[in-house]
Write a protein that holds these residues in place. Sequence first.
Motif, short mmCIF file in Angstrom:
data_model
loop_
_atom_site.label_atom_id
_atom_site.label_comp_id
_atom_site.label_asym_id
_atom_site.label_seq_id
_atom_site.Cartn_x
_atom_site.Cartn_y
_atom_site.Cartn_z
N GLY A 178 0.79 -1.22 0.01
CA GLY A 178 0.00 -0.02 -0.03
C GLY A 178 1.04 1.39 -0.16
N PHE A 179 0.22 2.39 -0.55
CA PHE A 179 1.04 3.64 -0.49
C PHE A 179 1.22 4.13 0.90
CE2 PHE A 179 1.42 8.34 -0.57
CZ PHE A 179 2.15 8.23 -1.59
N PHE A 180 0.60 3.72 1.87
CA PHE A 180 1.32 4.32 3.19
C PHE A 180 1.83 2.88 4.14
CE2 PHE A 180 -1.73 7.33 2.27
CZ PHE A 180 -0.95 8.68 2.58
N GLY A 181 2.08 1.76 3.29
CA GLY A 181 2.83 0.72 3.88
C GLY A 181 4.18 0.94 4.15
N ILE A 182 4.70 0.24 4.82
CA ILE A 182 6.06 0.47 5.55
C ILE A 182 7.03 0.21 4.24
CG2 ILE A 182 8.37 -0.69 6.73
CD1 ILE A 182 5.83 -2.01 8.56
N ALA A 183 7.00 -0.50 3.20
CA ALA A 183 7.96 -0.71 2.07
C ALA A 183 7.95 0.82 1.43
CB ALA A 183 7.74 -1.51 1.21
N LYS A 184 6.85 1.26 1.10
CA LYS A 184 6.65 2.57 0.23
C LYS A 184 6.93 4.08 1.01
CE LYS A 184 3.95 0.51 -3.58
NZ LYS A 184 2.57 0.72 -4.46
N THR A 185 6.33 3.95 2.35
CA THR A 185 6.62 5.06 3.12
C THR A 185 8.26 5.38 3.27
OG1 THR A 185 4.44 4.95 3.86
CG2 THR A 185 5.98 6.18 5.04
N SER A 186 8.92 4.34 3.81
CA SER A 186 10.33 4.14 3.91
C SER A 186 11.08 4.68 2.80
CB SER A 186 10.92 2.93 4.54
OG SER A 186 10.91 1.86 3.80
N ALA A 187 10.60 4.08 1.80
CA ALA A 187 11.35 4.26 0.36
C ALA A 187 11.07 5.77 0.10
CB ALA A 187 10.81 3.50 -0.50
N ARG A 188 9.91 6.51 0.26
CA ARG A 188 9.92 7.98 -0.07
C ARG A 188 10.67 8.87 0.73
NH1 ARG A 188 4.52 6.53 -0.23
NH2 ARG A 188 4.08 7.51 1.87
N ILE A 189 10.67 8.52 2.26
CA ILE A 189 11.62 9.08 3.04
C ILE A 189 13.14 9.19 2.72
CG2 ILE A 189 12.28 9.26 5.38
CD1 ILE A 189 9.44 8.56 6.49
N ALA A 190 13.66 7.96 2.65
CA ALA A 190 14.86 7.84 2.38
C ALA A 190 15.40 8.16 1.07
CB ALA A 190 15.32 6.13 2.43
N ASP A 191 14.48 8.03 -0.13
CA ASP A 191 14.88 8.36 -1.28
C ASP A 191 15.14 10.04 -1.43
OD1 ASP A 191 15.08 5.83 -2.21
OD2 ASP A 191 13.13 5.85 -3.13
N PHE A 192 14.10 10.53 -0.46
CA PHE A 192 14.09 12.32 -0.44
C PHE A 192 15.63 12.61 0.17
CE2 PHE A 192 13.17 16.24 1.73
CZ PHE A 192 12.80 16.90 0.61
N VAL A 193 15.97 11.85 0.90
CA VAL A 193 17.23 12.24 1.80
C VAL A 193 18.46 11.96 0.87
CG1 VAL A 193 18.92 11.79 3.45
CG2 VAL A 193 16.13 12.02 4.06
N ILE A 194 18.43 10.97 -0.06
CA ILE A 194 19.43 10.41 -0.67
C ILE A 194 19.45 11.31 -1.94
CG2 ILE A 194 20.28 8.48 -2.27
CD1 ILE A 194 19.28 6.64 0.05
#
Length: 205
Positions: free
Chosen positions: A126-142
């Motif tokens: 899901g859009f707010f699941g662990i995988a996609k939410t953590s990816a959004r956050i980490a990818d924003f930083v990276i």
Amino acid sequence: MAIENVKGSLEYSKDLQSAMASNPLKKETTSEIQRQKNIQEAASKIDAKALMTSYVVEFQMNVSSTSENNFNSQNSVSLLGGSALSNPDRLTSILNGLDLNAIGYKGKPLQELTSNEAKALIAEDGFFGIAKTSARIADFVIAGAGDDVEKLKAGREGVIRGYNQAQKAWGGELPDISKETLQKSLEKIDKRLTELGVNVLEENV
């Protein structure tokens, strides 16, 4: 006569060069120019350092805000998928303050979700699941930091700060889904730091 004039001119030229070389005003002028140059170089280094520090701090604040937005959104959907809400007024307040466009959510307004729709959004894919939410956050930083180690470190701190701000907004511990999302986000950032030669075990002690 012409030869004497040439000799006289040569001697005059030598005397003039000697006088200029020993002229105290010339030395002071040269010294002053060098001093001004040194001051300008030092000032430019200070300005550059201050600018870089300001740039890193601004980046960290952006990361913090983005992370908080993601955690608040995820927690809201998680609560909407539950059977009972302990504090519906707080949920409504936080829902109204979310910037869903900023995190790329284009779906149904969260306030209008059914319990099953909310559960689907926080599921594994899901859009707010662990995988996609953590990816959004980490990818924003990276993506924002690139190969800049200091910005990556600042971004990492920003993620933690965002999580803590979300906890403060809710007035207590965030659910396990958000805790796991934080962990996954940091793991991805740490992996990038490791690739750039940073010993994350020592850094995070």
